[in-house]
Write an enzyme that holds these catalytic residues in place. Structure first.
Site, PDB file in Angstrom:
ATOM      1  N   SER A  22       0.844  -1.203   0.000  1.00 26.37           N
ATOM      2  CA  SER A  22       0.000   0.000   0.000  1.00 26.37           C
ATOM      3  C   SER A  22       0.873   1.244   0.000  1.00 26.37           C
ATOM      4  O   SER A  22       1.773   1.367   0.839  1.00 26.37           O
ATOM      5  CB  SER A  22      -0.909   0.035   1.231  1.00 26.37           C
ATOM      6  OG  SER A  22      -1.600   1.271   1.281  1.00 26.37           O
ATOM      7  N   VAL A  74       7.435   2.385   4.045  1.00 26.54           N
ATOM      8  CA  VAL A  74       8.380   1.764   3.117  1.00 26.54           C
ATOM      9  C   VAL A  74       7.846   1.839   1.687  1.00 26.54           C
ATOM     10  O   VAL A  74       8.593   2.130   0.752  1.00 26.54           O
ATOM     11  CB  VAL A  74       8.692   0.304   3.522  1.00 26.54           C
ATOM     12  CG1 VAL A  74       9.632  -0.357   2.521  1.00 26.54           C
ATOM     13  CG2 VAL A  74       9.308   0.262   4.916  1.00 26.54           C
ATOM     14  N   CYS A  75       6.554   1.623   1.509  1.00 23.92           N
ATOM     15  CA  CYS A  75       5.956   1.689   0.165  1.00 23.92           C
ATOM     16  C   CYS A  75       6.060   3.104  -0.407  1.00 23.92           C
ATOM     17  O   CYS A  75       6.353   3.289  -1.590  1.00 23.92           O
ATOM     18  CB  CYS A  75       4.496   1.256   0.217  1.00 23.92           C
ATOM     19  SG  CYS A  75       4.251  -0.420   0.803  1.00 23.92           S
ATOM     20  N   ASP A  76       5.822   4.097   0.440  1.00 28.72           N
ATOM     21  CA  ASP A  76       5.948   5.495   0.061  1.00 28.72           C
ATOM     22  C   ASP A  76       7.380   5.759  -0.408  1.00 28.72           C
ATOM     23  O   ASP A  76       7.601   6.303  -1.496  1.00 28.72           O
ATOM     24  CB  ASP A  76       5.575   6.363   1.274  1.00 28.72           C
ATOM     25  CG  ASP A  76       5.725   7.851   1.021  1.00 28.72           C
ATOM     26  OD1 ASP A  76       4.698   8.549   1.039  1.00 28.72           O
ATOM     27  OD2 ASP A  76       6.864   8.335   0.842  1.00 28.72           O
TER      28      ASP A  76
END
Length: 170
Positions: free
Chosen positions: A57, A62-64
């Site tokens: 997501s 971390v995804c950002d």
């Protein structure tokens, strides 16, 4: 029955569903949502090198960071490379996140409807109906040339290795 293998989320076991793709495999086709009405498939990026960055997501740290990093790198890779970020976020959330983050070089695609990308690429997390953090580099002929499926969902991928794999194809 679908293949399953183990991974971890914060040290706890989770299950990945689908095949374990390897370098040399033909990249499976996919149908992902660009928005509610428009879809994209592998053939829409025919003839280009594809860096497919998969995140659970975009609304997590971390995804950002992963999506922002590949957005920066995309600017340096040229017109023969497309960077796709795949998540199970709704297209509305992806669009909002891109606008807020200033991400404009990465194409965000949503696997929310059927998780078919996650299943085809072997990164569907059975317990969460999200896709596991992973990187696939696919050449202009849709052969997979680099694969990294993280064993722990909360870890960062090897950005340098993924970028190097793309550059080898240019």
């Amino acid at each position: 029955m679908a293949q399953e293998r183990a991974a971890k989320f914060k040290g706890n076991p989770i299950t990945l569903v689908g095949p374990e793709l390897k370098v040399g495999d033909q990249a499976p086709d996919f149908t992902l949502n660009k928005n509610l009405l428009e879809t994209a498939s592998l053939k829409d990026y025919a003839g280009k090198v594809k860096l497919i960055s998969v995140v659970p997501s975009v609304d997590t740290g971390v995804c950002d960071a992963q999506t922002r990093r590949f957005n920066e790198e995309a600017a340096k890779l040229g017109d023969n490379v497309i960077v796709l970020t795949v998540s199970a976020d709704l297209p509305f959330a992806q669009s909002r996140w891109c606008a807020a983050a200033g991400v404009d070089r990465v194409v965000l695609l949503s696997d929310y409807k059927s998780n078919s990308f996650g299943q085809a690429y072997g990164v569907l997390i059975k317990e969460f109906a999200l896709d596991m953090r992973s990187i696939f580099v696919v050449d202009a002929n849709d052969k997979i040339t680099y694969v990294e499926v993280l064993p722990e969902m909360t870890e960062h991928p090897n950005y340098e290795a993924a970028i190097a794999a793309v550059k080898e194809l240019l």
